[in-house]
Design a protein around this motif. Structure first.
Motif, short mmCIF file in Angstrom:
data_model
loop_
_atom_site.label_atom_id
_atom_site.label_comp_id
_atom_site.label_asym_id
_atom_site.label_seq_id
_atom_site.Cartn_x
_atom_site.Cartn_y
_atom_site.Cartn_z
N ASP A 195 0.74 -1.34 0.07
CA ASP A 195 0.52 0.24 -0.29
C ASP A 195 0.99 1.75 0.08
OD1 ASP A 195 -2.79 -0.91 0.66
OD2 ASP A 195 -1.48 -2.15 1.87
N LEU A 196 2.19 0.71 0.17
CA LEU A 196 2.78 1.96 0.41
C LEU A 196 4.64 1.71 0.19
CD1 LEU A 196 3.85 5.30 1.80
CD2 LEU A 196 4.19 4.16 3.66
N VAL A 197 5.44 2.44 -0.74
CA VAL A 197 6.52 2.34 -0.85
C VAL A 197 7.63 3.81 -0.79
CG1 VAL A 197 8.65 1.88 -2.40
CG2 VAL A 197 6.27 0.79 -2.39
N LEU A 198 8.54 3.44 0.95
CA LEU A 198 9.43 4.42 0.36
C LEU A 198 10.95 4.36 -0.21
CD1 LEU A 198 7.54 3.98 3.77
CD2 LEU A 198 8.33 5.92 3.64
N ALA A 199 11.29 5.42 -0.65
CA ALA A 199 12.76 4.97 -1.71
C ALA A 199 13.30 6.01 -1.22
CB ALA A 199 12.04 4.74 -2.92
N THR A 200 14.47 5.71 -1.71
CA THR A 200 15.31 6.80 -2.03
C THR A 200 15.49 7.30 -3.92
OG1 THR A 200 17.32 6.13 -2.69
CG2 THR A 200 16.84 7.16 -0.04
N LEU A 219 3.96 4.41 -9.44
CA LEU A 219 2.00 4.55 -9.09
C LEU A 219 2.19 2.82 -9.50
CD1 LEU A 219 1.20 7.33 -8.71
CD2 LEU A 219 2.11 6.78 -6.89
N GLU A 220 2.64 2.80 -10.12
CA GLU A 220 2.86 1.34 -10.53
C GLU A 220 3.04 0.38 -9.11
OE1 GLU A 220 4.99 0.57 -14.10
OE2 GLU A 220 3.71 1.67 -15.06
N LEU A 221 4.07 0.66 -8.81
CA LEU A 221 4.79 0.21 -7.21
C LEU A 221 3.86 -0.24 -6.12
CD1 LEU A 221 8.65 1.16 -7.05
CD2 LEU A 221 7.22 -0.91 -8.54
N ALA A 222 3.37 1.19 -6.10
CA ALA A 222 1.84 1.15 -4.69
C ALA A 222 0.81 2.56 -4.60
CB ALA A 222 2.88 1.16 -3.42
N PRO A 223 0.45 2.05 -4.24
CA PRO A 223 -0.84 3.43 -4.40
C PRO A 223 -0.36 4.96 -3.47
CG PRO A 223 -2.54 1.84 -3.51
CD PRO A 223 -0.68 1.14 -3.52
N ILE A 224 0.94 4.58 -3.18
CA ILE A 224 1.30 5.79 -2.72
C ILE A 224 3.31 5.73 -2.19
CG2 ILE A 224 1.68 7.83 -0.09
CD1 ILE A 224 -1.01 6.09 0.74
N ALA A 238 1.01 10.25 -5.14
CA ALA A 238 0.14 8.97 -5.00
C ALA A 238 -1.49 8.98 -6.16
CB ALA A 238 -0.35 10.12 -3.73
N ARG A 239 -1.95 8.20 -5.34
CA ARG A 239 -3.35 7.67 -6.89
C ARG A 239 -4.60 8.71 -6.02
NH1 ARG A 239 -2.66 0.71 -7.16
NH2 ARG A 239 -0.60 0.98 -8.07
N ASN A 240 -4.76 9.01 -6.49
CA ASN A 240 -6.12 9.79 -5.99
C ASN A 240 -7.29 10.12 -6.69
OD1 ASN A 240 -7.68 11.66 -3.70
ND2 ASN A 240 -7.21 13.12 -4.21
N GLY A 241 -8.15 8.77 -6.94
CA GLY A 241 -8.86 9.02 -7.87
C GLY A 241 -8.27 8.75 -8.68
N ASP A 242 -8.63 9.84 -10.27
CA ASP A 242 -8.70 9.96 -11.54
C ASP A 242 -7.25 10.73 -11.76
OD1 ASP A 242 -10.42 8.19 -12.16
OD2 ASP A 242 -12.33 9.68 -12.97
N GLU A 243 -7.65 11.59 -10.53
CA GLU A 243 -5.79 12.67 -10.69
C GLU A 243 -5.08 12.31 -9.47
OE1 GLU A 243 -6.40 15.48 -13.19
OE2 GLU A 243 -7.32 15.00 -13.56
N PRO A 244 -3.52 11.60 -10.07
CA PRO A 244 -2.67 11.46 -9.44
C PRO A 244 -2.16 12.79 -8.87
CG PRO A 244 -1.90 11.67 -11.78
CD PRO A 244 -3.42 11.36 -11.38
#
Length: 313
Positions: A195-200, A219-224, A238-244
């Motif tokens: 649900d969440l990916v954190l990365a450099t 955002l193919e990796l996770a919604p956030i 982040a994915r936020n409906g139709d508007e990232p």
């Protein structure tokens, strides 16, 4: 005014090791000595995050494996002092993991990993009851790459999902992450569906290619996806409906000679604030911005707080 929300319940699974930190005061001289400092400290990406989660008031468990030795016992007691419930498998005939950390005078770090018992956790060491009522299972990528630890991590992800928990993953380090190639690393993330990916930025680039920080590929990796930029702050996707959503959260840098563990502390602060924002019903962008700021403040606390020496024996 204190929060009336129940404390976040977070499980972290992964490494609890001894960091052997070498900080020479001058440039190293081959075949000779230089002055400096040598410290033994609690280390491990998973343990660092769990420690700060405990300090921030989250109800925290660390699932890990250590050797049946004095180092393992000392590490477990250190974490318990920070209100972390430690679920440690004690592995016979293997010593507790050690990471050599060489901190150059300018702050650049190099690592030598002797992971030992840290990678020896198995699915049989897990209990479904540990995941009941948990909000998030957090996995550093190191937890997915060693064996049998990687198998145990995927089993833990299934148990967490069955219990209704969300999953967060920190990509951790480019070298280990891409040891089997980009396709293998992507397949691993696709299977986990975090649900969440954190990365450099370099870690994200390694997985999704050039421009990944600003494109929909991240955002193919996770919604956030949170891109940690150290002293420069963070970029939130982040994915936020139709508007990232995409925005930067700027922060004030501080001078430090050793940033080891700061990214793990950021994860802890972000997770706690993200869960609090969701529980309070805040808009997605507001909650994510707040989470990034709390993550940065936690990283700063980690950097300026004196590190405890690990007392072994």
């Amino acid at each position: 005014m204190p929060s009336t929300q129940p404390a976040a319940r977070i499980v972290v699974l992964g490494d609890l090791v001894v960091d052997v930190v070498l900080a020479p005061a001058t440039k190293l001289r081959s075949g000779s000595d230089v002055p400096g400092a040598v410290q033994l400290r609690q280390g491990g990406s998973a343990a660092n995050t769990a420690r700060w989660l405990g300090r921030l008031g989250a109800r925290t468990q660390l699932i890990c494996s250590v050797g049946r030795d004095a180092s393992g016992r000392a590490l477990v007691e250190e974490l318990r002092a920070d209100r972390v419930v430690v679920r440690a498998a004690r592995i016979p005939r293997m010593r507790t993991g050690r990471i050599g950390v060489l901190v150059a005078p300018g702050g650049e770090r190099s690592f030598v990993a002797d992971r030992g018992a840290a990678d020896a956790l198995t699915p049989a060491d897990l209990r479904a009851s540990w995941f009941a009522g948990v909000d998030v299972l957090h996995l550093p990528a190191y937890s997915l790459l060693g064996q049998p630890l990687g198998v145990a991590s995927r089993a833990a992800a299934r148990l967490a999902r069955e219990a209704g928990a969300r999953l967060s993953v920190d990509l951790s380090s480019v070298g280990p992450l891409l040891a089997g190639g980009r396709a293998e690393a992507r397949a691993l993330l696709d299977d986990l569906r975090p649900d969440l990916v954190l990365a450099t930025a370099p870690e994200l680039h390694a997985l999704v290619g050039p421009g990944g920080r600003t494109s929909g590929r991240a955002l193919e990796l996770a919604p956030i996806v949170v891109v940690k930029r150290g002293a420069k702050g963070a970029t939130i996707l982040a994915r936020n409906g139709d508007e990232p959503l995409r925005f930067d959260v700027a922060t004030r840098p501080i001078a430090t000679a050793d940033t080891t563990g700061a990214g793990d502390a950021f994860d802890a602060g972000f997770l706690v604030a993200w869960l609090e924002a969701g529980a309070a019903g805040r808009p997605l962008a507001v909650g994510l911005r707040r989470a990034a700021l709390v993550g940065h403040r936690t990283a700063v606390r980690h950097l300026v707080r004196p590190r405890r020496e690990l007392m072994v024996g």
